[in-house]
Design a protein around this motif. Structure first.
Motif, PDB file in Angstrom:
ATOM      1  N   GLU A 198       0.692  -0.994  -0.144  1.00 27.15           N
ATOM      2  CA  GLU A 198       0.171   0.007  -0.071  1.00 27.15           C
ATOM      3  C   GLU A 198       0.934   1.154  -0.020  1.00 27.15           C
ATOM      4  OE1 GLU A 198      -3.115  -0.382  -0.378  1.00 27.15           O
ATOM      5  OE2 GLU A 198      -3.398  -2.539  -0.042  1.00 27.15           O
ATOM      6  N   PHE A 199       1.877   0.954   0.277  1.00 27.07           N
ATOM      7  CA  PHE A 199       2.948   2.203   0.349  1.00 27.07           C
ATOM      8  C   PHE A 199       4.071   2.371  -0.680  1.00 27.07           C
ATOM      9  CE2 PHE A 199       1.241   2.033   4.680  1.00 27.07           C
ATOM     10  CZ  PHE A 199       1.065   3.163   5.085  1.00 27.07           C
ATOM     11  N   THR A 200       3.909   1.454  -1.901  1.00 24.34           N
ATOM     12  CA  THR A 200       4.789   1.359  -2.819  1.00 24.34           C
ATOM     13  C   THR A 200       4.964   2.831  -3.678  1.00 24.34           C
ATOM     14  OG1 THR A 200       3.184   0.369  -4.168  1.00 24.34           O
ATOM     15  CG2 THR A 200       4.941  -0.961  -3.001  1.00 24.34           C
ATOM     16  N   THR A 201       3.813   3.392  -3.680  1.00 14.93           N
ATOM     17  CA  THR A 201       3.694   4.525  -4.446  1.00 14.93           C
ATOM     18  C   THR A 201       2.888   5.534  -3.557  1.00 14.93           C
ATOM     19  OG1 THR A 201       1.451   4.205  -5.362  1.00 14.93           O
ATOM     20  CG2 THR A 201       3.527   3.538  -6.607  1.00 14.93           C
ATOM     21  N   SER A 202       2.906   7.031  -3.926  1.00 14.55           N
ATOM     22  CA  SER A 202       2.299   8.034  -3.127  1.00 14.55           C
ATOM     23  C   SER A 202       0.908   7.919  -3.283  1.00 14.55           C
ATOM     24  CB  SER A 202       2.858   9.541  -3.248  1.00 14.55           C
ATOM     25  OG  SER A 202       2.612   9.575  -4.768  1.00 14.55           O
ATOM     26  N   ASP A 203       0.356   7.801  -4.245  1.00 15.21           N
ATOM     27  CA  ASP A 203      -1.303   7.604  -4.592  1.00 15.21           C
ATOM     28  C   ASP A 203      -1.844   6.509  -3.577  1.00 15.21           C
ATOM     29  OD1 ASP A 203      -1.049   9.836  -6.215  1.00 15.21           O
ATOM     30  OD2 ASP A 203      -0.780   8.526  -7.982  1.00 15.21           O
ATOM     31  N   SER A 204      -1.144   5.197  -3.685  1.00 12.96           N
ATOM     32  CA  SER A 204      -1.802   4.418  -2.880  1.00 12.96           C
ATOM     33  C   SER A 204      -1.615   4.481  -1.298  1.00 12.96           C
ATOM     34  CB  SER A 204      -0.874   2.890  -3.282  1.00 12.96           C
ATOM     35  OG  SER A 204       0.314   2.970  -2.939  1.00 12.96           O
ATOM     36  N   ALA A 205      -0.594   5.236  -1.015  1.00 16.14           N
ATOM     37  CA  ALA A 205      -0.218   5.421   0.496  1.00 16.14           C
ATOM     38  C   ALA A 205      -1.407   6.407   0.749  1.00 16.14           C
ATOM     39  CB  ALA A 205       1.149   6.123   0.493  1.00 16.14           C
ATOM     40  N   ILE A 242       3.622  -5.783  15.357  1.00 18.93           N
ATOM     41  CA  ILE A 242       4.068  -5.833  14.113  1.00 18.93           C
ATOM     42  C   ILE A 242       3.336  -4.875  12.903  1.00 18.93           C
ATOM     43  CG2 ILE A 242       2.709  -7.755  13.340  1.00 18.93           C
ATOM     44  CD1 ILE A 242       6.212  -6.863  12.399  1.00 18.93           C
ATOM     45  N   LYS A 243       2.096  -4.858  12.881  1.00 18.14           N
ATOM     46  CA  LYS A 243       1.389  -4.037  12.011  1.00 18.14           C
ATOM     47  C   LYS A 243       1.616  -2.737  12.079  1.00 18.14           C
ATOM     48  CE  LYS A 243      -3.077  -3.808  14.707  1.00 18.14           C
ATOM     49  NZ  LYS A 243      -4.342  -3.970  14.921  1.00 18.14           N
ATOM     50  N   GLU A 244       1.906  -2.132  13.413  1.00 20.49           N
ATOM     51  CA  GLU A 244       2.219  -0.590  13.724  1.00 20.49           C
ATOM     52  C   GLU A 244       3.640  -0.299  13.122  1.00 20.49           C
ATOM     53  OE1 GLU A 244       1.688  -0.107  17.725  1.00 20.49           O
ATOM     54  OE2 GLU A 244      -0.470  -0.629  17.744  1.00 20.49           O
ATOM     55  N   LYS A 245       4.645  -1.221  13.283  1.00 22.57           N
ATOM     56  CA  LYS A 245       5.993  -1.101  12.691  1.00 22.57           C
ATOM     57  C   LYS A 245       5.939  -1.124  11.273  1.00 22.57           C
ATOM     58  CE  LYS A 245       8.452  -3.429  16.586  1.00 22.57           C
ATOM     59  NZ  LYS A 245       9.154  -4.561  17.056  1.00 22.57           N
ATOM     60  N   LEU A 246       5.102  -2.025  10.685  1.00 15.84           N
ATOM     61  CA  LEU A 246       5.061  -1.937   9.239  1.00 15.84           C
ATOM     62  C   LEU A 246       4.315  -0.449   8.475  1.00 15.84           C
ATOM     63  CD1 LEU A 246       4.125  -5.599   8.400  1.00 15.84           C
ATOM     64  CD2 LEU A 246       6.381  -4.548   7.921  1.00 15.84           C
ATOM     65  N   LEU A 247       3.434  -0.087   9.309  1.00 21.17           N
ATOM     66  CA  LEU A 247       2.855   1.135   9.016  1.00 21.17           C
ATOM     67  C   LEU A 247       4.016   2.298   9.097  1.00 21.17           C
ATOM     68  CD1 LEU A 247       0.291   2.783   8.503  1.00 21.17           C
ATOM     69  CD2 LEU A 247      -0.383   2.926  10.768  1.00 21.17           C
ATOM     70  N   MET A 248       4.739   2.225  10.149  1.00 18.66           N
ATOM     71  CA  MET A 248       5.607   3.349  10.201  1.00 18.66           C
ATOM     72  C   MET A 248       6.714   3.288   9.153  1.00 18.66           C
ATOM     73  SD  MET A 248       4.999   4.959  12.964  1.00 18.66           S
ATOM     74  CE  MET A 248       4.055   4.884  14.382  1.00 18.66           C
ATOM     75  N   ARG A 249       7.156   1.981   8.816  1.00 21.11           N
ATOM     76  CA  ARG A 249       8.081   1.848   7.712  1.00 21.11           C
ATOM     77  C   ARG A 249       7.584   2.474   6.406  1.00 21.11           C
ATOM     78  NH1 ARG A 249       9.992  -4.173   6.814  1.00 21.11           N
ATOM     79  NH2 ARG A 249      10.672  -3.806   8.983  1.00 21.11           N
ATOM     80  N   GLY A 250       6.093   2.063   6.169  1.00 18.35           N
ATOM     81  CA  GLY A 250       5.379   2.666   4.786  1.00 18.35           C
ATOM     82  C   GLY A 250       5.499   4.186   4.959  1.00 18.35           C
ATOM     83  N   LEU A 251       5.030   4.899   6.082  1.00 12.50           N
ATOM     84  CA  LEU A 251       4.857   6.140   6.443  1.00 12.50           C
ATOM     85  C   LEU A 251       6.437   6.797   5.885  1.00 12.50           C
ATOM     86  CD1 LEU A 251       2.721   6.559   9.372  1.00 12.50           C
ATOM     87  CD2 LEU A 251       2.098   6.925   7.029  1.00 12.50           C
ATOM     88  N   ARG A 252       7.471   6.331   6.438  1.00 12.94           N
ATOM     89  CA  ARG A 252       8.791   6.809   6.247  1.00 12.94           C
ATOM     90  C   ARG A 252       9.066   6.613   4.671  1.00 12.94           C
ATOM     91  NH1 ARG A 252      10.959   3.503   9.333  1.00 12.94           N
ATOM     92  NH2 ARG A 252      10.879   4.316  11.298  1.00 12.94           N
ATOM     93  N   LEU A 294       7.217   9.912   3.143  1.00 11.85           N
ATOM     94  CA  LEU A 294       6.955  10.723   4.078  1.00 11.85           C
ATOM     95  C   LEU A 294       6.691  12.326   3.310  1.00 11.85           C
ATOM     96  CD1 LEU A 294       6.971  11.861   6.874  1.00 11.85           C
ATOM     97  CD2 LEU A 294       9.302  12.015   7.034  1.00 11.85           C
ATOM     98  N   THR A 295       7.774  12.393   2.448  1.00 18.94           N
ATOM     99  CA  THR A 295       7.832  13.627   1.700  1.00 18.94           C
ATOM    100  C   THR A 295       6.582  13.985   0.746  1.00 18.94           C
ATOM    101  OG1 THR A 295       9.256  12.679  -0.216  1.00 18.94           O
ATOM    102  CG2 THR A 295      10.543  13.794   1.958  1.00 18.94           C
ATOM    103  N   GLU A 296       5.946  12.852   0.216  1.00 17.47           N
ATOM    104  CA  GLU A 296       4.660  12.834  -0.557  1.00 17.47           C
ATOM    105  C   GLU A 296       3.509  13.248   0.079  1.00 17.47           C
ATOM    106  OE1 GLU A 296       4.969  12.951  -3.767  1.00 17.47           O
ATOM    107  OE2 GLU A 296       6.985  12.774  -4.057  1.00 17.47           O
ATOM    108  N   LEU A 297       3.480  12.528   1.674  1.00 17.36           N
ATOM    109  CA  LEU A 297       2.294  12.839   2.352  1.00 17.36           C
ATOM    110  C   LEU A 297       2.318  13.967   3.098  1.00 17.36           C
ATOM    111  CD1 LEU A 297       2.297   9.204   3.947  1.00 17.36           C
ATOM    112  CD2 LEU A 297       0.701  10.043   2.199  1.00 17.36           C
ATOM    113  N   ILE A 298       3.602  14.827   3.538  1.00 19.33           N
ATOM    114  CA  ILE A 298       3.385  15.958   4.082  1.00 19.33           C
ATOM    115  C   ILE A 298       3.699  17.042   3.096  1.00 19.33           C
ATOM    116  CG2 ILE A 298       4.535  17.437   6.006  1.00 19.33           C
ATOM    117  CD1 ILE A 298       5.653  14.812   7.383  1.00 19.33           C
ATOM    118  N   THR A 299       2.850  17.946   3.159  1.00 27.26           N
ATOM    119  CA  THR A 299       2.856  19.000   2.226  1.00 27.26           C
ATOM    120  C   THR A 299       3.907  20.036   2.610  1.00 27.26           C
ATOM    121  OG1 THR A 299       0.525  18.908   2.360  1.00 27.26           O
ATOM    122  CG2 THR A 299       1.167  20.361   0.651  1.00 27.26           C
ATOM    123  N   GLY A 300       4.792  20.632   1.663  1.00 28.63           N
ATOM    124  CA  GLY A 300       5.586  21.632   1.709  1.00 28.63           C
ATOM    125  C   GLY A 300       6.985  20.925   2.435  1.00 28.63           C
ATOM    126  N   LEU A 301       7.165  19.658   2.704  1.00 31.04           N
ATOM    127  CA  LEU A 301       8.391  19.059   3.148  1.00 31.04           C
ATOM    128  C   LEU A 301       8.689  18.234   2.139  1.00 31.04           C
ATOM    129  CD1 LEU A 301      10.410  18.535   5.469  1.00 31.04           C
ATOM    130  CD2 LEU A 301       8.852  16.688   6.036  1.00 31.04           C
TER     131      LEU A 301
END
Length: 466
Positions: free
Chosen positions: A125-132, A190-200, A203-210
């Protein structure tokens, strides 16, 4: 779902369908959909959300089956209700993700908690910014003001303590939601750790201006500041001062001995008898500095330097009948300067020894009580640190410092050494020769216990006088 949302979905469908013959069945289906939604309980975890989604779709499918619709209207209504069902499930989501970045703290809202149940496919789900963006969306971003603010927050996060700014940030944006964090002490599923990995990853695509060009220097600066902070305040680095102190103390002893021997040899050409009369190096340097030429000895008072009056008498008598050669005033001036160096090094060594004693009593009081500050400091320096020394058994501490002799004895099949640095402890020095071996074994075992208590304990043991 609120009434205005009901109207929104109805209008969305009505603008698409051109005929009026299906409005009554469609309204009936939409009413069924909203009734089902209002009857469902508000659940907390993603597994229950999936059950809710299945139940809604089941009851809506039953309502569509009972309604008399043509194929086109049925297909269009299914699409509208599919989007509405997803919207209902997403609006029920109450899970937020706290993500720490070098730029600041970020809160993401989990849009589809059902995907968290599929742990093995979560990374897809985090391979691309659109799916994330279909899984999480940015809710709030609290940017650090400067590097010191980032360093303060990072050091508190390492100790699992929220900073004041983080507490205000969470109080403002979290109202009863489930909060997912990366700290293993607060949440290590484990699901939270994988979620953190996906967010990382996105990250730059999900946060506007960063942008990535901004995040890189922020990460580098914060990591450097945090490393310097940990190195500066690390408790494991305190014994480094002891290691440097005992090393400098040994170097000063060598230099002091070399300079003192040079004074004796140099001045011995002028007054050779003084070497046997005054055996202490420091006293010898003081006498030479005060006397200068040996002919001045008769008129000088050496009572402040030599405590024994008999030595003073011998010195004055020997100065009169000395067989030494005559030296010039320039030679005596250089000899006196060398004496000043000896006395200065001696004073600095005394200050350094007092510093070593205070540090040893603070860091390793029990080790100091057993073997003394000099032997204890040499053991710590030889082991590398107090913590490394605490990992060694008593048998290793017993021969620590005699490794070359040990390996040489093993290679040549001779007897192994009985002592190491611990031989210089006062307890062994006071013992008779036949008891030194047993006392050294016992002392090494007790020393190992004292070192472990100093390195890992919280309080100071009662110091015992031997």
């Amino acid at each position: 779902m609120a009434r205005d949302e009901h109207v929104k979905f109805t209008l969305k469908f009505e603008t698409t369908v051109e005929t009026d013959s299906t409005q009554a069945p469609i309204s009936q289906v939409l009413y069924t959909f909203h009734s089902v939604h209002h009857s469902m309980p508000k659940l907390e975890y993603s597994s229950s959300k999936m059950d809710m989604e299945k139940e809604i779709r089941k009851q809506v499918d039953d309502a569509i089956a009972k309604a008399k619709l043509d194929e086109a209207s049925r297909a269009l209504l299914m699409k509208v209700l599919e989007d509405a069902t997803q919207d209902v499930v997403q609006r029920q989501a109450k899970m937020l993700v706290l993500f720490e970045t070098p730029a600041g703290f970020t809160l993401f809202k989990v849009l589809d908690e059902g995907k968290l149940d599929k742990v093995e496919d979560l990374w897809k789900e985090f391979t691309t910014s659109d799916s994330a963006r279909k899984v999480v969306e940015l809710k709030a971003f609290n940017k650090f003001e400067n590097t010191s603010d980032a360093l303060s927050a990072a050091t508190l996060i390492i100790d699992s303590k929220p900073s004041k700014g983080l507490r205000k940030f969470l109080q403002k944006h979290c109202e009863g939601e489930t909060l997912v964090v990366a700290d293993s002490k607060l949440g290590n599923a484990i699901k939270e750790k994988l979620l953190m990995r996906g967010l990382r990853n996105q990250l730059t695509e999900l946060i506007t201006g960063l942008g990535a060009q901004d995040l890189g220097p922020m990460s580098l600066g914060l990591s450097h500041s945090l490393s310097r902070y940990k190195l500066k305040f690390s408790p494991e680095k305190v014994d480094t001062m002891i290691i440097q102190d005992i090393g400098l103390l040994d170097d000063l002893d060598k230099e002091l001995n070399t300079y003192a021997m040079r004074v004796r040899e140099w001045y011995g050409w002028h007054f050779p008898e003084l070497t046997k009369i005054v055996t202490d190096n420091i006293q010898y340097a003081k006498v030479v500095k005060m006397m200068g030429n040996r002919v001045n000895a008769v008129n000088l008072d050496f009572s402040k330097i030599l405590s024994d009056e008999e030595l003073e008498t011998q010195l004055k008598e020997a100065a009169i009948i000395s067989m030494g050669t005559e030296v010039s005033d320039l030679d005596l001036s250089n000899i006196r300067e060398l004496c000043d160096q000896v006395l200065a090094i001696s004073e600095y060594r005394a200050q350094l020894y007092d510093y070593l004693r205070s540090r040893m009593n603070t860091i390793a009081p029990n080790l100091t009580a057993l073997v003394g500050e000099l032997v204890g400091a040499r053991l710590i320096a030889h082991g590398g640190s107090l913590l490394n020394l605490a990992k060694q058994p008593g048998s290793t501490i017993h021969i620590l410092g005699a490794e070359k002799a040990l390996f040489r004895a093993l290679k040549t099949k001779h007897s192994t050494p009985k002592y190491g640095l611990i031989y210089h402890a006062s307890l062994i020095g006071k013992a008779s020769q036949k008891h030194k071996g047993k006392i050294s074994h016992s002392l090494a075992a007790k020393t190992a216990l004292a070192i472990r208590y100093d390195a890992l304990g919280d309080a100071k043991l009662i110091k015992t006088e031997y």
